[in-house]
Scaffold this active site. Structure first.
Site, PDB file in Angstrom:
ATOM      1  N   ASP A 283     -29.305  19.093   9.999  1.00  0.00           N
ATOM      2  CA  ASP A 283     -27.785  18.441   9.837  1.00  0.00           C
ATOM      3  C   ASP A 283     -26.743  18.987  10.433  1.00  0.00           C
ATOM      4  O   ASP A 283     -26.848  19.898  11.397  1.00  0.00           O
ATOM      5  CB  ASP A 283     -27.741  18.486   8.050  1.00  0.00           C
ATOM      6  CG  ASP A 283     -26.462  17.741   7.772  1.00  0.00           C
ATOM      7  OD1 ASP A 283     -26.018  16.507   8.403  1.00  0.00           O
ATOM      8  OD2 ASP A 283     -25.804  18.098   6.800  1.00  0.00           O
TER       9      ASP A 283
ATOM     10  N   ASP B 168     -23.859   9.998   6.165  1.00  0.00           N
ATOM     11  CA  ASP B 168     -23.094  10.018   4.856  1.00  0.00           C
ATOM     12  C   ASP B 168     -22.723   8.576   4.717  1.00  0.00           C
ATOM     13  O   ASP B 168     -21.423   8.172   4.712  1.00  0.00           O
ATOM     14  CB  ASP B 168     -21.943  11.011   5.063  1.00  0.00           C
ATOM     15  CG  ASP B 168     -22.478  12.387   5.081  1.00  0.00           C
ATOM     16  OD1 ASP B 168     -23.636  12.665   5.027  1.00  0.00           O
ATOM     17  OD2 ASP B 168     -21.657  13.308   5.265  1.00  0.00           O
TER      18      ASP B 168
ATOM     19  N   GLU C 130     -24.348  16.916  15.518  1.00  0.00           N
ATOM     20  CA  GLU C 130     -23.392  15.859  16.466  1.00  0.00           C
ATOM     21  C   GLU C 130     -22.755  17.048  17.648  1.00  0.00           C
ATOM     22  O   GLU C 130     -22.874  16.239  18.638  1.00  0.00           O
ATOM     23  CB  GLU C 130     -22.475  15.276  15.758  1.00  0.00           C
ATOM     24  CG  GLU C 130     -22.837  14.110  14.712  1.00  0.00           C
ATOM     25  CD  GLU C 130     -23.489  14.929  13.234  1.00  0.00           C
ATOM     26  OE1 GLU C 130     -22.707  15.877  13.034  1.00  0.00           O
ATOM     27  OE2 GLU C 130     -24.336  14.273  12.822  1.00  0.00           O
TER      28      GLU C 130
HETATM   29  C1  GLC Z   1     -23.394  16.504   5.318  1.00  0.00           C
HETATM   30  C2  GLC Z   1     -24.869  15.933   5.296  1.00  0.00           C
HETATM   31  C3  GLC Z   1     -25.147  15.704   3.852  1.00  0.00           C
HETATM   32  C4  GLC Z   1     -25.289  17.091   3.310  1.00  0.00           C
HETATM   33  C5  GLC Z   1     -23.976  17.753   3.334  1.00  0.00           C
HETATM   34  C6  GLC Z   1     -24.298  19.241   2.955  1.00  0.00           C
HETATM   35  O1  GLC Z   1     -22.771  16.033   4.728  1.00  0.00           O
HETATM   36  O2  GLC Z   1     -24.662  14.601   5.958  1.00  0.00           O
HETATM   37  O3  GLC Z   1     -26.381  14.913   3.674  1.00  0.00           O
HETATM   38  O4  GLC Z   1     -25.622  16.811   1.730  1.00  0.00           O
HETATM   39  O5  GLC Z   1     -23.648  17.905   4.732  1.00  0.00           O
HETATM   40  O6  GLC Z   1     -25.062  20.005   3.375  1.00  0.00           O
END
Ligand code: GLC
Length: 752
Positions: free
Chosen positions: A408, A482, A411
């Protein structure tokens, strides 16, 4: 882009035609009779592709002659005409025109003076989209009124991208992803253009910030622009959209066959703060008889959000909880972010700093920004030794029992403003900067994870990533980031996943129920109905939002939720077969109708229904309060999955769809393999295969293996050829036999 000028000369050597213009060089490479690369080295003499691995050119017969000042190239399938000032025309060999650059360049109105721009900005207006902007790399091509556009990965909005504009710059967008968002998390510059007659594909292999305007600026043309890099594009000339997807994945790779359990239902939440909460969720699914294979561990499981550590205080001894979940049949997937906490004495920080593995600023100091752990550094994943280091650290998680890794914030996300363009990164040994590597940060992080898991375990790696570039499908599945618990986000599920599929990402999904905001019982119900055929099937929600497990919404929701999760488990062998075929063909699991019915204009803008493979059509209800669904059935006959009733295609029908009904149709003349429903993959052996069939002649090939490792690549699998004629007797032939076969194969008729 500077004017290339007149053609001065050209040379042909092997499969390359080098064209010397007055002010520029252009190189045309014939890779196959249907794939041609156009390379204008305005930035570097090399391609530096991050998407394409290995040599893709095959010996191809072609001719090239100079005619009336143009270079005419011809393969068995394509004609290419190269003229002055980089005028390029592609046509089919029978002369059908495909792509043609626009002779006059761009023509637009609405030029905004600097003064007006400043006034508008001081009033809070977004002026980035106003007026003209020329790019250092630009390609402008003619657009016919009938042209429709698809692909481009995860872009927001509708299936058909015509008349919209997009950007490729991986962006962490917490707001609702409305159709006017030009960039989301992924950059996949692959465009499919469906013409009235024929179709073609363009893959712009350039990782710098790039732009696509598909007739929005002016309906007479579309353009591609980039802030830097080369003009480096692949022209794909297939006869059908199916063929274009095959050609594109020939270049950038196909989605590999995943482990079978990864196709099961998965539960996640940011905010399961301790082992007790996870245990409760795990027990509840079993108690309520809702199948579930995976529990995801979001950042809370780490010690202070330090990657590759474990929060013992709240989650117990490392490994304990995973073992316990394993006994209940659950697999654990853990999140790993790239941001590495700046913290003397923390092994990842110390090792990364000592070995120079983190990106630096232009002065050579380690670059820091803020993410979940606070002040953090960014591993320089473009370098192999950094990837190897990162990959190896997954051993800790694998050894305590994690079965997959969720990548995650890659980017890369940064809470204190975007990384400056001059932050130093590498592409292999070559030093470069953030401007070039931004869009491939998630790509190389996924590769590090995939390669690490591949080395540590003999299982097929299960990696999920948020950010990626063209070609990341070789290493990772994706989710759409998200989203929010909004009907507009549920509606976007169909076009977004279909376009991701046509852009090579067969394994993709959305957060079921929506990540941000609070879901309503009705929205959650309709979401599980729509997502039950999406390749990645995971309910996930954000800390601070209403919890989203089905039992929090009453019995009606639980019953419908169970019905659709069970339906998913019945269809697992069909999904798995589609992945098996997709590894070879590049075709996705979830497909827009236009992929198989492109000559039917009715399919060109269908945002509310999709195909699963070729044999199933799913038309979920995507509107609040609706209890009927307008379904378009394409040509042929279709059988209602729930009632067995036959319907003729090439028409719209109105189907009753109360809250528990997701309309599903099966194509006449088809068969689909199904299994008995179990609580999780591996609970019991699949000893019976049920072939669901429509009446009359049909045939189907089915793949069976251990669902876990790579032994199928050494021939350890079965491939069945099923066929059935008008006599309704099922015939089974073994195309390949080298695995334990089913005890029973049962024919089931959809109409009986
Ligand atoms: C980001 C991710 C989400 C995750 C959060 C905390 O917003 O896209 O899926 O739960 O981070 O790790």
């Amino acid at each position: 882009m500077k004017e290339a000028g007149k053609i001065l000369s050209y040379t042909v050597s092997e499969n390359k035609i080098r064209v010397q213009y007055e002010n520029q060089l252009a190189e045309i490479t014939v890779l196959r009779e249907d794939i041609v690369n156009v390379f204008v080295p305005c930035w570097s003499p090399e391609h530096y592709s991050k998407a394409i691995e290995g040599e893709k050119a095959v010996p191809t017969v072609f001719s090239s002659v100079m005619q009336d000042g143009n270079i005419m190239i011809e393969t068995a399938r394509l004609k290419v005409c190269i003229g002055d000032n980089l005028r390029i025309e592609f046509a089919k060999v029978d002369g059908t025109p495909l792509m043609k650059t626009c002779s006059g360049g761009r023509k637009f109105d609405g030029e905004v003076s600097e003064q007006i721009r400043q006034i508008l900005e001081s009033e809070g207006h977004d002026t980035s989209n106003m007026g003209a902007r020329h790019y250092s790399v630009e390609l402008v091509a003619e657009m016919d009124p009938c042209d429709d556009f698809y692909g481009l990965g995860d872009k927001s909005g509708f299936l058909n991208k015509k008349n919209y504009e997009y950007e490729n710059w991986n962006s962490d967008i917490p707001q609702a992803h409305n159709e006017d968002y030009r960039a989301l998390y992924k950059s996949i510059p692959f465009l499919i253009c469906k013409k009235k007659k024929g179709a073609y594909g363009l893959f712009f292999d350039n990782t710098f910030h790039s732009y696509l305007n598909l007739g929005k600026e002016n309906p007479q043309y579309f353009y591609y622009g980039a802030d830097n890099g080369n003009l480096d594009f692949y022209f794909l000339g297939g006869d059908t959209i199916v063929e274009l997807v095959q050609e594109y994945t020939y270049l950038t790779g196909t989605t590999p066959l995943p482990q079978l359990w990864t196709l099961g239902y998965q539960q996640s939440r940011w905010g399961y703060e301790n082992a007790g909460q996870i245990r409760e969720v795990a027990c509840k699914y079993r108690e309520l008889d809702i199948p579930c294979d995976v529990i995801h561990f979001d950042i809370d499981y780490m010690d202070g959000y330090r990657v590759f550590t474990w929060n013992e205080k709240d989650f117990g001894e490392p490994g304990e909880l995973f073992t316990e979940l394993g006994q209940q049949g659950y697999k654990a997937v853990t999140i790993i972010d790239p941001g590495t906490k700046v913290d003397e004495g923390y092994f990842m920080y110390d090792e990364g700093k000592k070995n120079g593995y983190f990106a630096t600023d232009a002065q050579g100091e380690i670059y820091a920004n803020e993410v979940w752990p606070g002040e953090s550094n960014y591993p320089d994943f473009g370098r192999k030794e950094v990837r190897d280091w990162w990959g190896e650290h997954h051993r800790f998680l694998v050894e305590i029992g994690a079965a997959g890794i969720w990548n995650d914030m890659n980017e890369p996300a940064s809470f204190r403003g975007e990384l400056p363009e001059d932050v130093v990164f590498h592409d292999g040994e070559r030093q470069t900067n953030h401007a070039e590597m931004h869009n491939v940060y998630g790509h190389y992080m996924s590769k590090a994870t995939f390669d690490g898991l591949r080395m540590i375990s003999d299982k097929r790696p299960f990696v999920i990533t948020r950010a990626c570039y063209a070609g990341t499908q070789k290493y990772s599945t994706v989710w759409t980031g998200d989203n929010q618990s909004l009907w507009s986000h549920l509606q976007m599920l169909v076009p977004q996943l279909c376009n991701l599929g046509m852009s090579g990402f067969a394994f993709c999904g959305t957060d079921v129920g929506g990540f941000g905001a609070d879901v309503t019982p009705e929205l959650l119900t309709r979401w599980v109905e729509a997502a039950c055929f999406s390749p990645l099937f995971r309910n996930h929600s954000s800390k601070g939002s209403k919890r989203q497990e089905p039992w929090l919404f009453g019995n009606e929701v639980v019953n419908i939720y169970r019905k659709y999760v069970k339906l998913r488990y019945q269809f697992l062998p069909y999904l798995y077969d589609l992945f098996y075929q997709g590894e070879k063909t590049g075709l996705p699991v979830m497909r827009p109708l236009v992929l198989h019915y492109e000559d039917d204009p009715e399919t060109h803008n269908l945002n509310g229904e999709f195909l699963v493979g070729e044999n199933l059509l799913v038309a979920p209800v995507l509107e609040q309060g609706a209890t009927q669904k307008m379904v378009y059935l394409p040509e042929g006959d279709w059988y209602d999955y729930w009632t067995g009733e036959k319907k003729s295609g090439s028409q719209y029908i109105l189907r009753d769809a109360p809250l528990d009904m997701c309309p599903i149709y099966m194509k006449a003349g088809s068969m689909i393999p199904t299994y008995d429903v179990i609580n999780y993959v591996g609970e019991k052996p699949y000893d019976t295969l049920y072939m669901l069939a429509t009446p009359g002649a049909a045939s189907y090939e089915h793949f069976q293996d251990n669902g876990e490792d790579y032994s199928y690549r050494e021939g350890v699998y079965n491939l069945y050829a099923f066929s059935k004629g008008a006599d309704e007797k099922l015939e089974t032939k073994m195309i390949h036999e080298n695995y334990k076969k089913y005890d029973r194969i049962v024919l089931r008729r959809i109409d009986k």
